[in-house]
Scaffold this active site. Structure first.
Site, PDB file in Angstrom:
ATOM      1  N   ARG A  87     -14.808  17.619  54.969  1.00 17.18           N
ATOM      2  CA  ARG A  87     -14.017  16.385  54.935  1.00 17.18           C
ATOM      3  C   ARG A  87     -12.546  16.722  55.082  1.00 17.18           C
ATOM      4  O   ARG A  87     -12.060  17.696  54.494  1.00 17.18           O
ATOM      5  CB  ARG A  87     -14.285  15.665  53.615  1.00 17.18           C
ATOM      6  N   LYS A 108     -17.836  19.423  51.098  1.00 13.24           N
ATOM      7  CA  LYS A 108     -18.530  18.528  50.162  1.00 13.24           C
ATOM      8  C   LYS A 108     -20.006  18.905  50.161  1.00 13.24           C
ATOM      9  O   LYS A 108     -20.658  18.838  51.203  1.00 13.24           O
ATOM     10  CB  LYS A 108     -18.334  17.083  50.635  1.00 13.24           C
ATOM     11  N   ASP A 119     -11.793   6.478  40.834  1.00  8.15           N
ATOM     12  CA  ASP A 119     -11.802   7.842  41.375  1.00  8.15           C
ATOM     13  C   ASP A 119     -12.100   7.846  42.876  1.00  8.15           C
ATOM     14  O   ASP A 119     -12.021   8.890  43.516  1.00  8.15           O
ATOM     15  CB  ASP A 119     -12.824   8.714  40.634  1.00  8.15           C
ATOM     16  N   ASN A 120     -12.432   6.683  43.426  1.00  9.81           N
ATOM     17  CA  ASN A 120     -12.660   6.597  44.863  1.00  9.81           C
ATOM     18  C   ASN A 120     -11.573   5.773  45.533  1.00  9.81           C
ATOM     19  O   ASN A 120     -11.777   5.214  46.608  1.00  9.81           O
ATOM     20  CB  ASN A 120     -14.033   5.986  45.145  1.00  9.81           C
ATOM     21  N   ASP A 148     -14.602   8.424  50.177  1.00  8.04           N
ATOM     22  CA  ASP A 148     -15.884   8.455  49.481  1.00  8.04           C
ATOM     23  C   ASP A 148     -16.871   7.430  50.030  1.00  8.04           C
ATOM     24  O   ASP A 148     -17.050   6.349  49.479  1.00  8.04           O
ATOM     25  CB  ASP A 148     -15.702   8.321  47.967  1.00  8.04           C
ATOM     26  N   ASP A 199     -26.004  19.239  40.737  1.00  8.03           N
ATOM     27  CA  ASP A 199     -26.265  20.536  41.356  1.00  8.03           C
ATOM     28  C   ASP A 199     -25.154  20.969  42.318  1.00  8.03           C
ATOM     29  O   ASP A 199     -25.237  22.049  42.905  1.00  8.03           O
ATOM     30  CB  ASP A 199     -27.611  20.508  42.094  1.00  8.03           C
ATOM     31  N   GLY A 200     -24.152  20.104  42.482  1.00  7.78           N
ATOM     32  CA  GLY A 200     -23.053  20.472  43.373  1.00  7.78           C
ATOM     33  C   GLY A 200     -23.412  20.401  44.849  1.00  7.78           C
ATOM     34  O   GLY A 200     -22.640  20.824  45.709  1.00  7.78           O
ATOM     35  N   ARG A 222     -18.935  18.401  43.309  1.00 13.78           N
ATOM     36  CA  ARG A 222     -19.692  18.976  44.435  1.00 13.78           C
ATOM     37  C   ARG A 222     -18.814  19.105  45.666  1.00 13.78           C
ATOM     38  O   ARG A 222     -19.282  19.046  46.789  1.00 13.78           O
ATOM     39  CB  ARG A 222     -20.893  18.112  44.742  1.00 13.78           C
ATOM     40  N   ARG A 242      -6.373  10.728  43.839  1.00 11.54           N
ATOM     41  CA  ARG A 242      -6.920   9.396  43.619  1.00 11.54           C
ATOM     42  C   ARG A 242      -6.202   8.722  42.451  1.00 11.54           C
ATOM     43  O   ARG A 242      -5.497   9.402  41.687  1.00 11.54           O
ATOM     44  CB  ARG A 242      -8.410   9.513  43.240  1.00 11.54           C
TER      45      ARG A 242
HETATM   46  P1  AMP Z   1     -19.137   9.898  43.633  1.00 12.06           P
HETATM   47  O1  AMP Z   1     -20.197   8.929  43.239  1.00 12.06           O
HETATM   48  O2  AMP Z   1     -19.511  10.731  44.834  1.00 12.06           O
HETATM   49  O3  AMP Z   1     -17.801   9.294  43.766  1.00 12.06           O
HETATM   50  O4  AMP Z   1     -19.078  10.961  42.459  1.00 12.06           O
HETATM   51  C1  AMP Z   1     -18.752  10.633  41.134  1.00 12.06           C
HETATM   52  C2  AMP Z   1     -18.641  11.902  40.323  1.00 12.06           C
HETATM   53  O5  AMP Z   1     -19.902  12.574  40.259  1.00 12.06           O
HETATM   54  C3  AMP Z   1     -17.664  12.921  40.880  1.00 12.06           C
HETATM   55  O6  AMP Z   1     -17.070  13.580  39.799  1.00 12.06           O
HETATM   56  C4  AMP Z   1     -18.563  13.838  41.659  1.00 12.06           C
HETATM   57  O7  AMP Z   1     -18.010  15.107  41.844  1.00 12.06           O
HETATM   58  C5  AMP Z   1     -19.802  13.888  40.780  1.00 12.06           C
HETATM   59  N1  AMP Z   1     -21.017  14.222  41.538  1.00 12.06           N
HETATM   60  C6  AMP Z   1     -21.652  13.433  42.426  1.00 12.06           C
HETATM   61  N2  AMP Z   1     -22.716  14.060  42.940  1.00 12.06           N
HETATM   62  C7  AMP Z   1     -22.789  15.282  42.368  1.00 12.06           C
HETATM   63  C8  AMP Z   1     -23.664  16.406  42.486  1.00 12.06           C
HETATM   64  N3  AMP Z   1     -24.713  16.405  43.311  1.00 12.06           N
HETATM   65  N4  AMP Z   1     -23.389  17.495  41.735  1.00 12.06           N
HETATM   66  C9  AMP Z   1     -22.337  17.515  40.905  1.00 12.06           C
HETATM   67  N5  AMP Z   1     -21.474  16.500  40.754  1.00 12.06           N
HETATM   68  C10 AMP Z   1     -21.691  15.378  41.474  1.00 12.06           C
HETATM   69 MG    MG Z   2     -16.063   9.926  44.319  1.00 16.65          MG
END
Ligand code: AMP
Ligand code: MG
Length: 491
Positions: free
Chosen positions: A174, A111, A250-251, A260, A123-124, A91, A181
């Site tokens: 951002r 973002k 990944d964070n 993140d 949903d991105g 997203r 990462r």
């Molecule tokens: P995060 O928890 O933000 O570090 O995200 C973990 C993973 O989930 C990453 O690959 C994000 O891009 C993906 N992600 C989180 N929220 C969404 C969303 N609303 N739509 C698509 N991918 C998401």
């Molecule tokens: Mg992340």
């Protein structure tokens, strides 16, 4: 009208498996909520233009600035200890890189700007609450002097996103030294793509660790460099009571920035076991676990780099272990030096560690507010009474006992009380983004379309080390009924 950003993109010139080319998805009716004007200037962008209707469209992903080469970056990652070979920007979309006023390359990323090939079932999109939270907390971290990604802008999209309920959609712009990462290295390592790991490492060295480009063993030096920055970073987090909340690999940024901001939070009363995140049921990412987890994440990075060290696998592991073993000392050195400053010590002596630990233990036992205790201690250094701090302890006598020992220790240093207080005021903030304040700001924005509390909170947090008597209540811990017990990822 075309709008030009002075992009100089390098990541999108890497091999095509490093990312997916994808444009943001246009949204209905973007409205700018906040532009970080000083940051725009720092990035060489025109703040007036960004505040125009065209600017809002760019910051919402409805219109692409000239020179953008939008991509979603590929990465993998361990989430709560479980490896996921493909995550990626689901997203987020990187518009491009600019060179800022200090000559540092910065990613500009949207973002919440729509789906990408990495979205899986998501949903991105991003909801307004988490966007405001990230804006507030990342900018507060910056003002505290802690390495962090920054927030250039927040826009609402005019569309709603489906979470547990329907929520207003928003996009955060951002800014980061890069979005590379530990998980980015894992993406290639997991595919056995050693060339990919090497190309990424070379990119990272040129971009973030230019001093080691000519080192005899640059990839070893890279691991050392990332370890040093993460050790320092996590020490800084602990010294202000910050809990990241989702320290997945990944964070964990390779450049050493905090990245993140999901369910992150600052603790009020000191308790090393504090967890806020609703999804962290085991307390894996609890306040005091953060150094241990950072080392765990860095160990995953080291595993990715092994093939670059030497062809002899056993030897490579041995070398990695040697380097990883430097982490605890690096962390402890930074953390203890920070703690000494927090209690106003100019010198280091035997017994200091125990002295400060005894204070922390007494704070935990007496539910003393972390931020106010240290800030008050600076005043106590000057006025030689204990009044500014003892009231924060459930049993005020517990502080008196400790303070008697502390006063003996500081009396042994030649610096004046004023100099000591000045030192302490420069490291012990008055203002942190308290959870209940952040929540109140989000509620006002969501329920009443009222952004005045958001603006006010940001303004106060921009000067965390100043007293700001007109805004003294922003320093207050929550009343029992205001306490926020859980924070949510909001994805
Ligand atoms: P995060 O928890 O933000 O570090 O995200 C973990 C993973 O989930 C990453 O690959 C994000 O891009 C993906 N992600 C989180 N929220 C969404 C969303 N609303 N739509 C698509 N991918 C998401
Ligand atoms: Mg992340």
């Amino acid at each position: 009208m075309t709008v030009h950003f002075p992009f100089q993109n390098t990541y999108s010139a890497l091999p095509s498996n490093f990312f997916a080319r994808v444009a943001p998805t246009p949204v209905a009716s973007p409205r700018l909520i906040k532009l970080n004007r000083p940051l725009a200037l720092q990035l060489g962008l025109d703040p007036d233009l960004l505040e125009s209707p065209e600017g809002a469209e760019i910051l919402a992903g409805k219109r692409l600035p000239d020179g953008a080469d939008p991509i979603a970056m590929a990465y993998a990652g361990h989430q709560f200890g479980h490896f996921v070979p493909q995550l990626g920007d689901g997203r987020a979309i990187l518009l491009g890189e600019v060179i800022d006023a200090d000559g540092i390359r910065r990613d500009i990323q949207l973002k919440g700007s729509g789906p990408t090939p990495f979205s899986r079932r998501g949903d991105g999109r991003a909801a307004l609450g988490p966007v405001l939270r990230e804006y507030i907390v990342s900018e507060a971290m910056f003002a505290l002097g802690i390495p962090t990604t920054r927030s250039l802008a927040a826009v609402i999209t005019g569309e709603r996103v489906q979470r547990e309920t329907m929520l207003p959609g928003a996009v955060l712009t951002r800014v980061a030294a890069s979005h590379i990462r530990v998980g980015t290295f894992q993406f290639f390592a997991a595919r056995g793509d050693t060339d990919g790991v090497r190309q990424l490492a070379d990119h990272v060295i040129a971009r973030h660790y230019p001093d080691i480009a000519n080192a005899e063993r640059p990839y070893h030096a890279l691991l050392q460099g990332v370890i040093a920055r993460q050790a320092e970073l996590v020490a800084r987090w602990l010294l202000v009571g910050f809990i990241h909340g989702v320290m997945n690999t990944d964070n964990c940024s390779i450049s050493g920035e905090t990245i993140d901001y999901g369910p992150c939070a600052f603790m009020d009363d000191y308790n090393p076991a504090t967890v806020f995140s609703s999804i962290d049921e085991q307390g894996r990412y609890a306040y005091a676990n953060q150094p241990r987890i950072a080392l765990w994440n860095l160990t995953r990075l080291a595993e990715c780099l092994l093939p670059l060290f030497t062809d002899d696998k056993d030897q490579a592991i041995e070398q990695a272990q040697m380097i990883l073993s430097e982490f605890p000392e690096k962390f402890t050195t930074a953390y203890q030096a920070g703690l000494r400053q927090k209690i106003g010590l100019f010198t280091a002596r035997d017994g200091d560690e125990a002295l400060v630990q005894d204070l922390l233990d007494a704070m935990a036992k007496n539910e003393a507010d972390f931020t106010l205790t240290f800030r008050g201690l600076g005043d106590a250094a000057l006025d030689s009474t204990n009044d500014s701090v003892r009231r924060l302890f459930a049993d005020p006598a517990a502080f008196n006992e400790w303070a008697a020992r502390w006063r003996v220790r500081i009396a042994d240093e030649p610096q004046s009380a004023a100099a000591r207080q000045a030192l302490m005021r420069s490291v012990n903030p008055t203002f942190i983004p308290r959870n209940h304040r952040v929540e109140a700001v989000i509620q006002a924005a969501m329920n009443n379309d009222d952004y005045a509390p958001f603006e006010q909170l940001i303004a106060v947090l921009a000067k965390p080390y100043e007293d700001q008597p007109d805004f003294a209540e922003y320093a207050d811990p929550p009343q029992p009924e205001q306490r926020v017990l859980q924070t949510f990822c909001g994805t």
